[in-house]
Design a protein around this motif. Structure first.
Motif, PDB file in Angstrom:
ATOM      1  N   GLY A  46      43.891   7.066-129.351  1.00 40.71           N
ATOM      2  CA  GLY A  46      43.352   8.305-128.795  1.00 40.71           C
ATOM      3  C   GLY A  46      42.743   8.152-127.416  1.00 40.71           C
ATOM      4  N   LYS A  47      42.702   6.930-126.921  1.00 35.58           N
ATOM      5  CA  LYS A  47      42.107   6.685-125.603  1.00 35.58           C
ATOM      6  C   LYS A  47      42.870   7.479-124.546  1.00 35.58           C
ATOM      7  N   GLY A  48      42.143   8.313-123.796  1.00 43.03           N
ATOM      8  CA  GLY A  48      42.767   9.126-122.766  1.00 43.03           C
ATOM      9  C   GLY A  48      43.326  10.442-123.269  1.00 43.03           C
ATOM     10  N   ILE A  49      43.210  10.722-124.575  1.00 38.32           N
ATOM     11  CA  ILE A  49      43.705  11.978-125.139  1.00 38.32           C
ATOM     12  C   ILE A  49      42.489  12.855-125.457  1.00 38.32           C
ATOM     13  N   GLU A  50      42.505  14.073-124.988  1.00 37.33           N
ATOM     14  CA  GLU A  50      41.371  14.986-125.161  1.00 37.33           C
ATOM     15  C   GLU A  50      41.280  15.591-126.563  1.00 37.33           C
ATOM     16  N   ASP A  51      42.421  15.908-127.160  1.00 37.98           N
ATOM     17  CA  ASP A  51      42.438  16.634-128.423  1.00 37.98           C
ATOM     18  C   ASP A  51      43.373  15.943-129.410  1.00 37.98           C
ATOM     19  N   PHE A  52      42.815  15.488-130.537  1.00 30.41           N
ATOM     20  CA  PHE A  52      43.653  14.882-131.570  1.00 30.41           C
ATOM     21  C   PHE A  52      42.953  14.915-132.918  1.00 30.41           C
ATOM     22  N   VAL A  66      38.929  15.492-132.875  1.00 29.30           N
ATOM     23  CA  VAL A  66      38.439  15.301-131.510  1.00 29.30           C
ATOM     24  C   VAL A  66      38.957  16.470-130.685  1.00 29.30           C
ATOM     25  N   LEU A  67      38.031  17.226-130.117  1.00 30.74           N
ATOM     26  CA  LEU A  67      38.369  18.349-129.244  1.00 30.74           C
ATOM     27  C   LEU A  67      37.616  18.178-127.934  1.00 30.74           C
ATOM     28  N   GLY A  68      38.341  18.240-126.843  1.00 32.18           N
ATOM     29  CA  GLY A  68      37.699  18.076-125.549  1.00 32.18           C
ATOM     30  C   GLY A  68      37.050  16.718-125.380  1.00 32.18           C
ATOM     31  N   GLY A  69      37.600  15.703-126.035  1.00 34.95           N
ATOM     32  CA  GLY A  69      37.068  14.347-125.916  1.00 34.95           C
ATOM     33  C   GLY A  69      35.797  14.102-126.712  1.00 34.95           C
ATOM     34  N   ARG A  70      35.452  15.008-127.635  1.00 32.33           N
ATOM     35  CA  ARG A  70      34.240  14.867-128.454  1.00 32.33           C
ATOM     36  C   ARG A  70      34.569  15.118-129.924  1.00 32.33           C
ATOM     37  N   ILE A  71      33.820  14.464-130.803  1.00 29.40           N
ATOM     38  CA  ILE A  71      33.989  14.685-132.245  1.00 29.40           C
ATOM     39  C   ILE A  71      33.529  16.097-132.585  1.00 29.40           C
ATOM     40  N   PHE A 157      47.269  12.337-135.003  1.00 31.61           N
ATOM     41  CA  PHE A 157      48.138  13.394-134.497  1.00 31.61           C
ATOM     42  C   PHE A 157      47.571  13.917-133.192  1.00 31.61           C
ATOM     43  N   ARG A 158      48.366  13.877-132.147  1.00 29.54           N
ATOM     44  CA  ARG A 158      47.938  14.467-130.887  1.00 29.54           C
ATOM     45  C   ARG A 158      48.182  15.965-130.990  1.00 29.54           C
ATOM     46  N   ILE A 159      47.187  16.734-130.609  1.00 26.20           N
ATOM     47  CA  ILE A 159      47.337  18.177-130.656  1.00 26.20           C
ATOM     48  C   ILE A 159      47.180  18.740-129.256  1.00 26.20           C
ATOM     49  N   ARG A 160      47.797  19.830-129.031  1.00 28.14           N
ATOM     50  CA  ARG A 160      47.642  20.516-127.755  1.00 28.14           C
ATOM     51  C   ARG A 160      46.882  21.801-128.028  1.00 28.14           C
TER      52      ARG A 160
END
Length: 175
Positions: A46-52, A66-71, A157-160
Motif C-alpha cells: 500500500g506504500k504510495g497508494i491513497e485508497d485501499f 485506508v482512505l486518503g492515506g489514513r486508516i 485491494f486498491r480502490i479508486r
C-alpha cells in the motif's frame, strides 16, 4: 480501551493503560486488520497508494480501510467489522454470539469445524481442546472441532475513489 475481543471475557478493558504501566513504554492498541493496513500503508504493497482495503482471514475476518492515506475507523472507532456482516439468517454460531456472520463460515475455527465434519477425517484434536471448543460452539450443524492452525490470509485491494468532474458551462472550452 479494548472494547471487545473474542479472546477476552470482559468488555471495555483499559488494556493500553495496563500495558504502558507494566512495560513503562508508550503503547498503541488497534484492531488487527487496521494494524495490517497500517503496515501495508507504510512498508508494504500500500506504500504510495491513497485508497485501499486490506481483508484478513485468520481467527476472524477483518477489514482495514485506508482512505486518503489514513486508516478509516468510522464514527465509533469500529468502521470495518467485515466479519460480522450477516450472510445467513439463523446460520452458524459466531464467536460474537450472533448467528450467520461471514466469520462463522470462513474464519479458522469455521474451516476447522467444516473439515472435522467431513467423512473420513483422520486427525483428531487433543481431547481437552476439543471439549473446550465443544462448550464454546455447541454441537449442531455449526459444531467446531479444531485441528491444526489455518494459515492467515491477507488480501490487499486498491480502490479508486470517485472524483467529481469539475463543472463547466455547456459549450465552454476547458481551461
Amino acid at each position: 480501551m479494548a472494547r471487545w475481543s473474542p479472546a477476552l471475557d470482559a468488555r471495555d478493558l483499559p488494556f493500553r493503560a495496563a500495558l504502558q504501566s507494566a512495560s513503562g513504554l508508550p503503547c498503541f492498541i488497534d484492531n488487527d486488520a487496521n494494524l495490517v493496513a497500517m503496515a501495508e500503508l507504510y512498508f508494504g504493497e500500500g506504500k504510495g497508494i491513497e485508497d485501499f482495503l486490506v481483508v484478513t482471514v485468520e481467527a476472524g475476518v477483518g477489514l482495514g480501510i485506508v482512505l486518503g492515506g489514513r486508516i478509516y475507523r468510522g464514527t465509533r472507532g469500529c468502521g470495518a467489522e467485515f466479519g460480522h456482516m450477516k450472510v445467513q439468517i439463523d446460520g452458524a454460531l459466531c464467536r460474537c454470539g450472533q448467528r450467520g456472520c461471514l466469520e462463522a463460515y470462513v474464519a479458522d475455527y469455521a474451516l476447522l469445524r467444516e473439515a472435522a465434519l467431513r467423512p473420513g477425517t483422520q486427525q483428531q484434536p487433543p481431547p481437552a481442546r476439543a471439549a473446550a471448543t465443544a462448550r464454546a460452539f455447541p454441537a449442531d450443524r455449526t459444531s467446531a472441532v479444531p485441528g491444526k492452525p489455518v494459515p492467515a490470509l491477507c488480501l490487499l485491494f486498491r480502490i479508486r475513489t470517485a472524483r467529481k468532474p469539475s463543472r463547466q458551462p455547456s459549450g465552454a472550452a476547458p481551461a
